[in-house]
Design a protein around this motif. Structure first.
Motif, PDB file in Angstrom:
ATOM      1  N   MET A   1       0.830  -1.205   0.000  1.00 22.41           N
ATOM      2  CA  MET A   1       0.000   0.000   0.000  1.00 22.41           C
ATOM      3  C   MET A   1       0.864   1.254   0.000  1.00 22.41           C
ATOM      4  N   SER A   2       2.021   1.181   0.652  1.00 25.74           N
ATOM      5  CA  SER A   2       2.930   2.325   0.638  1.00 25.74           C
ATOM      6  C   SER A   2       3.359   2.649  -0.788  1.00 25.74           C
ATOM      7  N   VAL A   3       3.728   1.620  -1.555  1.00 23.32           N
ATOM      8  CA  VAL A   3       4.130   1.819  -2.951  1.00 23.32           C
ATOM      9  C   VAL A   3       2.964   2.368  -3.773  1.00 23.32           C
ATOM     10  N   VAL A   4       1.784   1.831  -3.531  1.00 22.88           N
ATOM     11  CA  VAL A   4       0.600   2.272  -4.280  1.00 22.88           C
ATOM     12  C   VAL A   4       0.327   3.754  -4.043  1.00 22.88           C
ATOM     13  N   TYR A   5       0.364   4.173  -2.776  1.00 24.80           N
ATOM     14  CA  TYR A   5       0.044   5.561  -2.467  1.00 24.80           C
ATOM     15  C   TYR A   5       1.161   6.527  -2.852  1.00 24.80           C
ATOM     16  N   ARG A   6       2.421   6.085  -2.729  1.00 23.50           N
ATOM     17  CA  ARG A   6       3.546   6.981  -3.011  1.00 23.50           C
ATOM     18  C   ARG A   6       3.896   7.038  -4.493  1.00 23.50           C
ATOM     19  N   LYS A   7       3.653   5.928  -5.213  1.00 24.57           N
ATOM     20  CA  LYS A   7       4.140   5.836  -6.587  1.00 24.57           C
ATOM     21  C   LYS A   7       3.021   5.668  -7.612  1.00 24.57           C
ATOM     22  N   ILE A   8       2.159   4.669  -7.403  1.00 25.06           N
ATOM     23  CA  ILE A   8       1.148   4.325  -8.411  1.00 25.06           C
ATOM     24  C   ILE A   8       0.086   5.412  -8.543  1.00 25.06           C
ATOM     25  N   PHE A   9      -0.587   5.751  -7.438  1.00 25.62           N
ATOM     26  CA  PHE A   9      -1.669   6.731  -7.515  1.00 25.62           C
ATOM     27  C   PHE A   9      -1.192   8.096  -8.024  1.00 25.62           C
ATOM     28  N   PRO A  10      -0.041   8.604  -7.552  1.00 25.49           N
ATOM     29  CA  PRO A  10       0.412   9.893  -8.097  1.00 25.49           C
ATOM     30  C   PRO A  10       0.657   9.849  -9.605  1.00 25.49           C
ATOM     31  N   TYR A  11       1.194   8.736 -10.110  1.00 19.33           N
ATOM     32  CA  TYR A  11       1.451   8.666 -11.549  1.00 19.33           C
ATOM     33  C   TYR A  11       0.147   8.503 -12.327  1.00 19.33           C
ATOM     34  N   VAL A  12      -0.793   7.755 -11.767  1.00 14.12           N
ATOM     35  CA  VAL A  12      -2.122   7.665 -12.387  1.00 14.12           C
ATOM     36  C   VAL A  12      -2.733   9.053 -12.507  1.00 14.12           C
ATOM     37  N   ASN A  13      -2.650   9.831 -11.442  1.00  8.87           N
ATOM     38  CA  ASN A  13      -3.256  11.161 -11.465  1.00  8.87           C
ATOM     39  C   ASN A  13      -2.495  12.119 -12.359  1.00  8.87           C
ATOM     40  N   LYS A  14      -1.194  11.896 -12.522  1.00 11.53           N
ATOM     41  CA  LYS A  14      -0.433  12.687 -13.484  1.00 11.53           C
ATOM     42  C   LYS A  14      -0.937  12.423 -14.906  1.00 11.53           C
ATOM     43  N   GLU A  15      -1.138  11.144 -15.240  1.00 15.29           N
ATOM     44  CA  GLU A  15      -1.674  10.795 -16.559  1.00 15.29           C
ATOM     45  C   GLU A  15      -3.081  11.365 -16.736  1.00 15.29           C
ATOM     46  N   LEU A  16      -3.900  11.256 -15.696  1.00 17.87           N
ATOM     47  CA  LEU A  16      -5.268  11.763 -15.781  1.00 17.87           C
ATOM     48  C   LEU A  16      -5.297  13.275 -15.952  1.00 17.87           C
ATOM     49  N   SER A  17      -4.344  13.961 -15.335  1.00 14.82           N
ATOM     50  CA  SER A  17      -4.324  15.423 -15.467  1.00 14.82           C
ATOM     51  C   SER A  17      -4.090  15.824 -16.918  1.00 14.82           C
ATOM     52  N   TYR A  18      -3.288  15.027 -17.639  1.00 16.50           N
ATOM     53  CA  TYR A  18      -3.095  15.314 -19.066  1.00 16.50           C
ATOM     54  C   TYR A  18      -4.413  15.169 -19.814  1.00 16.50           C
ATOM     55  N   TRP A  19      -5.117  14.054 -19.570  1.00 11.40           N
ATOM     56  CA  TRP A  19      -6.369  13.807 -20.296  1.00 11.40           C
ATOM     57  C   TRP A  19      -7.452  14.797 -19.880  1.00 11.40           C
ATOM     58  N   ARG A  20      -7.400  15.269 -18.635  1.00 15.63           N
ATOM     59  CA  ARG A  20      -8.359  16.291 -18.196  1.00 15.63           C
ATOM     60  C   ARG A  20      -8.147  17.589 -18.980  1.00 15.63           C
ATOM     61  N   GLU A  21      -6.894  18.011 -19.105  1.00 19.15           N
ATOM     62  CA  GLU A  21      -6.601  19.216 -19.879  1.00 19.15           C
ATOM     63  C   GLU A  21      -6.954  19.026 -21.349  1.00 19.15           C
ATOM     64  N   ARG A  22      -6.693  17.823 -21.844  1.00 17.34           N
ATOM     65  CA  ARG A  22      -7.031  17.515 -23.250  1.00 17.34           C
ATOM     66  C   ARG A  22      -8.542  17.591 -23.460  1.00 17.34           C
ATOM     67  N   ALA A  23      -9.293  17.079 -22.494  1.00 14.80           N
ATOM     68  CA  ALA A  23     -10.755  17.089 -22.603  1.00 14.80           C
ATOM     69  C   ALA A  23     -11.313  18.510 -22.599  1.00 14.80           C
ATOM     70  N   LYS A  24     -10.646  19.408 -21.887  1.00 12.11           N
ATOM     71  CA  LYS A  24     -11.117  20.792 -21.831  1.00 12.11           C
ATOM     72  C   LYS A  24     -11.100  21.473 -23.200  1.00 12.11           C
ATOM     73  N   SER A  25     -10.283  20.947 -24.107  1.00 16.07           N
ATOM     74  CA  SER A  25     -10.165  21.565 -25.434  1.00 16.07           C
ATOM     75  C   SER A  25     -11.110  20.957 -26.462  1.00 16.07           C
ATOM     76  N   ILE A  26     -11.985  20.018 -26.058  1.00 11.60           N
ATOM     77  CA  ILE A  26     -12.945  19.418 -26.990  1.00 11.60           C
ATOM     78  C   ILE A  26     -13.923  20.495 -27.469  1.00 11.60           C
ATOM     79  N   PRO A  27     -14.062  20.705 -28.765  1.00 11.23           N
ATOM     80  CA  PRO A  27     -14.930  21.783 -29.271  1.00 11.23           C
ATOM     81  C   PRO A  27     -16.414  21.592 -28.950  1.00 11.23           C
TER      82      PRO A  27
END
Length: 344
Positions: A1-27
């Motif tokens: 769980m330490s690895v999941v919270y320190r490494k996995i979840f932050p990287y998942v949210n980093k990837e999601l932040s890209y797609w969130r910004e990408r979604a904001k530009s949908i016409p």
């Protein structure tokens, strides 16, 4: 769980932040709204799927890249169908062709919106699909897992078409869907089989193993059979369990409503837990998969929506008891994590 919270979840949210910004530009306003809502409301789908990246060892970031992109496709298309401006099965089928194309390396893009009024997503869905294809090209054993990815994705797409058509047609279509597969799964009801097709966990498991482990036909077959139908069924039945009140308010189909009473629902949950337990015991690193199913039980039952369900205290107590002390750990841990995220 330490690895999941320190490494996995932050990287998942980093990837999601890209797609969130990408979604904001949908016409198109409707497509943009549904893309953003699918990320905002279903982040935990990507976080849960991201745990499979642990199987990918040193390629964990590439596994997360695939998992987040593929799950984002799934959640986005689910939103488009759930809140659809059409009730056309051809529309739902065309949209979900994107989930199948994402698993085929050289598959060209088509117009997935061709049966609906909303068209211009600014290349959002195509980029998600291309990201999945790019990750899969890096797998040396892709040819071994591809037929099984296709099986899982095809059943998933069939479910999405059948459950989103006009209300009177949903159950007959899903019953027919089950009858086509019944000889293999006589221990399941039509709604349990349908639930089992609605998970992406088997796909994430196969891809992550392929990134981190040598595979052969026997191992791939074993992973597929361990996850479908029981692990995936447990996953989706838990998902439907916590959404009962929300689905009632929205008029959405919920498979938990087809059990005759609470005791039957509880006994079938226990059946799926026991079948999952025996199925994953034969996989490489069985302790990982035990962690996953216990985590699923703990994570879903810790959701705040559970408090709105009649009889939930007894259900939570018994399912945590059957699943063991690790499930209770995940339950308490998830409640704490959710409080930290909301600042309460």
């Amino acid at each position: 769980m330490s690895v999941v919270y320190r490494k996995i979840f932050p990287y998942v949210n980093k990837e999601l932040s890209y797609w969130r910004e990408r979604a904001k530009s949908i016409p198109n306003e409707e497509l943009r709204t549904q893309a953003l809502h699918s990320i905002q409301d279903k982040t935990f789908h990507c976080e849960g799927g991201g745990i499979y990246a642990l199987l990918a060892k040193k390629e964990w970031k590439e596994a997360i890249r695939f998992i987040v992109a593929y799950q984002t496709i799934s959640d986005y298309l689910d939103n488009l169908c759930d809140r659809s401006t059409s009730m056309d099965p051809d529309d739902f089928r065309a949209l979900h062709d994107g989930m199948l194309d994402a698993l085929l390396l050289e598959r060209p893009h088509t117009n997935y919106y061709r049966f609906r009024e909303e068209q211009d997503d600014g290349g959002y869905l195509n980029e998600l699909i291309s990201t999945c294809q790019s990750s899969l090209r890096k797998l040396e054993t892709y040819s071994l897992i591809q037929p099984y990815l296709r099986k899982l994705a095809s059943k998933y797409c069939d479910l999405q078409v059948h459950k989103h058509v006009v209300q009177d047609e949903r159950v007959p279509r899903l019953q027919q869907f089950y009858e086509e597969h019944e000889p293999s799964w006589k221990d399941l009801s039509w709604y349990e089989f349908s639930a089992s097709t609605g998970s992406t966990l088997g796909i994430f498991c196969l891809v992550s193993y392929a990134f981190g482990h040598p595979l052969n036909e026997e191992k791939v077959e074993g992973i597929y059979r361990a996850y479908f139908p029981y692990m995936q069924g447990l996953h989706i039945l838990l998902d439907y369990y916590i959404d009962q009140q929300e689905d009632l308010e929205e008029g959405d189909l919920n498979f938990c409503n087809y059990y005759q009473h609470e005791e039957e629902l509880k006994s079938r949950f226990i059946y799926f837990i026991e079948k999952t337990k025996s199925g994953v015991a034969r996989l490489p690193y069985p302790s990982f998969h035990r962690m996953v199913y216990k985590g699923l039980v703990g994570l879903y039952l810790a959701d705040s929506k559970v408090s709105r369900i009649e009889g939930s205290p007894t259900m939570v107590k018994e399912l945590l008891g059957v699943s063991g002390i690790r499930a209770r750990f995940f339950y308490l841990n998830t409640k704490l994590y959710n409080r930290m995220k909301t600042g309460q």
